[in-house]
Design an enzyme around this catalytic site. Structure first.
Site, PDB file in Angstrom:
ATOM      1  N   ARG A 101       0.788  -1.315  -0.063  1.00  0.00           N
ATOM      2  CA  ARG A 101       0.005  -0.013  -0.087  1.00  0.00           C
ATOM      3  C   ARG A 101       0.839   1.155  -0.065  1.00  0.00           C
ATOM      4  O   ARG A 101       0.440   2.221   0.081  1.00  0.00           O
ATOM      5  CB  ARG A 101      -0.668   0.230   1.289  1.00  0.00           C
ATOM      6  CG  ARG A 101      -2.394  -0.296   0.894  1.00  0.00           C
ATOM      7  CD  ARG A 101      -2.936  -0.214   2.255  1.00  0.00           C
ATOM      8  NE  ARG A 101      -4.422  -0.054   2.107  1.00  0.00           N
ATOM      9  CZ  ARG A 101      -5.193  -1.091   2.185  1.00  0.00           C
ATOM     10  NH1 ARG A 101      -5.049  -2.170   2.312  1.00  0.00           N
ATOM     11  NH2 ARG A 101      -6.644  -0.885   2.353  1.00  0.00           N
ATOM     12  N   ARG A 124     -21.287  -1.732   1.987  1.00  0.00           N
ATOM     13  CA  ARG A 124     -20.558  -3.035   2.168  1.00  0.00           C
ATOM     14  C   ARG A 124     -21.003  -3.716   3.526  1.00  0.00           C
ATOM     15  O   ARG A 124     -20.998  -2.791   4.477  1.00  0.00           O
ATOM     16  CB  ARG A 124     -19.127  -2.811   2.115  1.00  0.00           C
ATOM     17  CG  ARG A 124     -18.221  -3.964   2.601  1.00  0.00           C
ATOM     18  CD  ARG A 124     -16.892  -3.995   2.178  1.00  0.00           C
ATOM     19  NE  ARG A 124     -16.068  -2.873   2.663  1.00  0.00           N
ATOM     20  CZ  ARG A 124     -14.817  -2.511   2.366  1.00  0.00           C
ATOM     21  NH1 ARG A 124     -14.211  -3.611   1.277  1.00  0.00           N
ATOM     22  NH2 ARG A 124     -14.124  -1.703   2.422  1.00  0.00           N
TER      23      ARG A 124
END
Ligand code: ADP
Ligand code: ADP
Ligand code: ZN
Length: 214
Positions: free
Chosen positions: A88, A127
């Protein structure tokens, strides 16, 4: 086959990584899942990670780099693996390259699941994750048969703390600032592939299979 999933939070990396793992019979390695499992178990690592995750910030590189380097050396990774949520940052990517170099290996594909910011907010606010088995759903795009109940294991669904609207924008900012530069990093390395992540899940997967080969 060694694959990295790139893309914004909520782009569908996890959804596609699970399908890739099943089709090509390789482990799905999600650093977010590893941290959440540690938080659930109350480990030291979990306690440290939680303070960053709750704020929408990245966990410091030193807490994640060795963990992944160890994981990819496990027996089940000998035919490859799919990394979801790692690397990341550029330093994480460099340390992954260094760890693989020691093993005389390298990554094969970095697949960028491309979704514009406008779509991300609805992806993340809708989500839902299963508290038991970690399966992921979406209230609109991938609903369960019974509302609030996991199709796979029957446990209840939850909204992740860091998917609350106040944290989502922060995570997007962090993505653009620290993670998006990886697209160029892997382009330079010659392994970048890009798919249109705004398509339906099945179509995104089909595009990925085209890249990886059946
Ligand atoms: P998403 O799939 O929505 O992007 P993840 O489950 O991958 O979310 O990650 C959730 C959180 O866990 C991140 O916001 C970050 O705080 C932490 N995290 C996961 N992977 C990493 C990583 N490789 N480096 C730093 N922090 C990470
Ligand atoms: P990431 O791992 O990149 O954070 P997820 O795979 O968890 O993303 O997907 C984020 C949310 O969007 C989930 O609720 C998921 O069900 C949903 N989703 C994933 N892919 C698609 C898609 N192609 N179209 C619509 N919704 C999707
Ligand atoms: Zn479940």
């Amino acid at each position: 086959m060694k694959i990295i999933m790139l893309g914004a939070p909520g782009a569908g990396k996890g959804t596609q990584a699970k399908r890739i793992a099943a089709k090509y019979d390789i482990p799905h390695i999600s650093t977010g899942d590893i941290f959440r499992a540690n938080i659930k178990e109350g480990t030291e690592l979990g306690k440290k990670a939680k303070t960053y995750m709750d704020q929408g910030l990245l966990v410091p590189d030193e807490l994640v780099v060795d963990l992944v380097a160890d994981r990819i050396q496990k027996d089940d990774c000998k035919n490859g693996f799919v990394l979801d949520g790692f690397p990341r940052t550029i330093p994480q990517a460099e340390s992954l390259d260094a760890a693989l170099e020691k093993l005389e290996q390298k990554m094969d594909y970095a697949i960028d699941v491309d979704v514009p910011d406008e779509n991300i907010v609805s992806r993340m606010s809708g989500r839902r994750a299963c508290a038991g088995c970690g399966a992921t759903y979406h209230i609109q795009f991938n609903p369960t048969k019974t509302e609030g109940i996991c199709d796979a294991c029957g446990d209840k669904l939850i909204l992740r703390d860091d998917d609350k609207p106040e944290t989502v924008q922060k995570r997007l900012d962090v993505y653009h600032d620290q993670t998006q530069p990886l697209i160029q990093y892997y382009e330079k390395a010659g392994i970048l592939e890009s798919v249109d992540g705004t398509m339906a899940m099945d179509d995104v997967f089909e595009a990925i299979v085209k890249i990886l080969g059946a």
